[in-house]
Scaffold this motif. Sequence first.
Motif: not given
Length: 385
Positions: A204-216, A281-293
Amino acid sequence: MLRALIQKELLALRRDMHGLAALFLMPMIFIVLMSLTLKDIYRPPLVALNYAVDVRDDGTPAQWLLQLWRKAHGAPEPLGADWQARLRRGELKYVIVLQPGLSDELESVALSTRPYIQLLTEPGIDSNLHNALRAELVGASGELKARLALQVPGTAGPAQGASIQALVQAERFASSGPRPTSVQQNVPAWLVFGMFFVVASLSSLLVQERGSGALGRLQSLGVSRAMLLASKALPYLAVNAVQAALMLAAGIWLMPLIGGDALSLAGIDWGALLVALGAVSLAAVSLSLALACAVRSHAQAATIGPMVNVLMAAAGGIMVPKFVMPGFMQRLVELSPMNWGLEALLTVLLRGGGVADTLPQVGRLVVFAAAMFVLAVFLFRRRTP
């Protein structure tokens, strides 16, 4: 106006076909998956468990009891001099020890005064399976004792209640430290599940930042995509660390207060525990990043991530114990990152393993985490201009 609002919502749904598909597919997949995994819940596959027998009584009744058990459970594996280490590591699921004097006890109609049969199960075995094995061993012993008593003219059968129960002693094997409890089995499972559930918040956080243009805007300042993803992963690694501490604390202090067993960490290898938790923890966060992207909208972030997490838990031995699954599902479970994490924690908390004992599961988790992070960078490059 109502018609216009309804049309607007339908238009939003049509524009988010991935999220809409997840809403329909997740219940169907979950039904199929749970139906398969719970196929044998009322008939635990005891015959599929590998075991060994330590025969210390060479009398005929003891051999008859062993024959009864072999008929129902197949031939035992060779005992070997290292059977205690194999049992502790879970390579043997249980060992039956037939103590000297068992044959005389089986031929006697008197009440048993001490156990002559020991059932030693591996520390990580499920409680239901442990109890089922003990009940079957008690039943086989009682059946044989009754048959032998009826062969003697004028002799009544033995008392089957306390007599046979006292004949069999069952316990989980632990070479040192306190005996494992159900809490020590459940805490690792739900700890792994909780760690992987960060996917909802991160997506949710990544989608929000992408939509607001913060990542760009950050990329226009020269921040690399890998750096952006790493900056998101590190806080969630800290979140997982707090999760682990709280769940372990709940097992140690909260469970006894509400009438449950206490989680004991006495005698464990703390280095191995930290390594296992870090890998999960590494596996969980990395999977979460992939799904978030991979997701494109808030609706997808709110459905796809949790859906994947729940399905992985159902097929990873978290929600449904592995022992109740049919054979092909048990093999499928071994491909799940959640199961790797669960087995690593059980190796430390229940089997007294060290860092070297957790390396097979930890290695898989680290490789999985690296692959997911690379995938996240690739997807992030495609999703973010």
